[in-house]
Motif scaffolding. Sequence first.
Motif, short mmCIF file in Angstrom:
data_model
loop_
_atom_site.label_atom_id
_atom_site.label_comp_id
_atom_site.label_asym_id
_atom_site.label_seq_id
_atom_site.Cartn_x
_atom_site.Cartn_y
_atom_site.Cartn_z
N PHE A 62 0.99 -1.14 -0.11
CA PHE A 62 0.11 0.00 0.03
C PHE A 62 0.80 1.27 0.01
N MET A 118 -11.15 -4.35 -9.98
CA MET A 118 -10.35 -2.85 -9.85
C MET A 118 -9.03 -3.24 -10.34
N MET A 155 -4.38 4.98 0.21
CA MET A 155 -5.02 4.64 1.22
C MET A 155 -6.30 5.28 1.70
N PHE A 156 -7.11 4.52 2.51
CA PHE A 156 -8.19 5.08 3.06
C PHE A 156 -8.31 4.53 4.69
N THR A 197 -6.70 12.56 -3.07
CA THR A 197 -5.97 11.91 -1.91
C THR A 197 -4.78 11.03 -2.61
N LEU A 241 -0.18 5.11 -11.42
CA LEU A 241 -1.58 4.68 -11.36
C LEU A 241 -2.07 6.44 -10.68
N TYR A 242 -1.33 6.77 -10.00
CA TYR A 242 -1.59 8.25 -9.40
C TYR A 242 -1.71 9.18 -10.35
N PHE A 273 -14.12 4.00 -4.88
CA PHE A 273 -14.45 3.01 -5.83
C PHE A 273 -13.06 2.95 -6.50
N ASP A 274 -11.82 3.45 -6.11
CA ASP A 274 -10.62 3.46 -6.68
C ASP A 274 -9.54 3.79 -5.69
N ALA A 275 -8.26 3.68 -6.02
CA ALA A 275 -7.18 3.98 -5.06
C ALA A 275 -6.98 5.29 -4.75
N PHE A 276 -7.49 6.41 -5.52
CA PHE A 276 -7.55 7.67 -5.13
C PHE A 276 -8.94 8.42 -5.36
N ASN A 323 -3.48 -1.51 -3.08
CA ASN A 323 -3.60 -1.06 -4.30
C ASN A 323 -2.31 -1.41 -5.15
N LYS A 341 -4.54 8.91 -12.58
CA LYS A 341 -5.93 9.19 -12.04
C LYS A 341 -6.10 10.48 -11.88
N LEU A 392 -15.12 9.44 -7.22
CA LEU A 392 -14.71 8.28 -6.90
C LEU A 392 -15.07 7.75 -5.38
N GLN A 398 -8.77 -3.25 0.29
CA GLN A 398 -8.68 -2.01 -0.35
C GLN A 398 -7.13 -2.09 -0.74
N PHE A 405 2.42 2.07 -8.78
CA PHE A 405 1.56 2.86 -8.00
C PHE A 405 1.82 4.34 -8.38
#
Lengths: 157, 138
Positions: free
Chosen positions: A12, A85, B44-45, B41, A145-146, B123-126, A54, A149, B68, A52, A142
């Motif tokens: 993570f 996901m 993580m959450f 973000t 991915l960020y 709903f997603d990583a961020f 990542n 997004k 999201l 969850q 990772f």
Amino acid sequence: LVKWTSSCLLMFCNDGAHFQKNYTLVSHVELFLFDSGGKELFAEILDRLWEQPNALCIVYDVTSEESFNNCTKWLEKLRAQTSGMHIPGVLVGNKTDLIDRRVVERNQAQEWAETNGLEYCEISVKEMENYEAPFRILANSFHQLYKEKVETFRSLV
Amino acid sequence: MKFTDYCLRSEGAEVVLATSSDEKFPPENIIDGRSDTFWATTGMFPQEFIISLNKCVTINKLTIQCYLVQTLRIEKSMSKEPVDFELCIQKELQSTEGELQIEEFSFPEMQASYLRFIILSAFDAFVSVHRVIADVIA
């Protein structure tokens, strides 16, 4: 450093104040890793640990066919829990120092990794060889991915 | 009745805590009055942020524009300091592929000096939060 003895690791990225520090992300990635044991004994704990995720990292032993075959099981378990996901990750072949006892060939493992959307690398923990590679791959994917997004967020309005 | 948005930097609002801080997408983007800028973000959450409203005001409606977010929890405090938060609402949001989630919450005359938004899952990583609007009777 994370122990490499077990067959599956999950990873993570963290910068929540619910954890001990409040981080500023500049151009580095901080990993929050869960080393999850492969033994049946720990199976129930995995459901909680694997909430969850990542990114993922599956480590197998190149001298054990069974260890390699189990990767399918681990990946399926993870995919079942993350409902479609996209989770980037890496398959890692360990114990490359045991040349004579090797039974899983590089291209066989590489092919499996590719089919399952994972990157691939090989390491020898005993010889401290290439052990940083999986971490770099995870951090890079990772971060990628960020970045993707954030572009989506930017295009919303 | 005239309403004023109090979740604006120009009205004295401040983000006093945020659990992610990528300097390219800072939490101040939530209170700049624009929907095209956002706080992101970074992994993580749960994730959360607290908005200070400058003074204790009476809120009629809260609106959040985000993307999201799955489980959202809103809390408020009437104290001078950001302590003693009470639950306002917790809701499972719908996924809105490709467009902003715009969630409105009506409260009959809710007093608050601080608002706390906790994103419990996504709903997603961020996720991104673009704007928060607090309608206050002027």
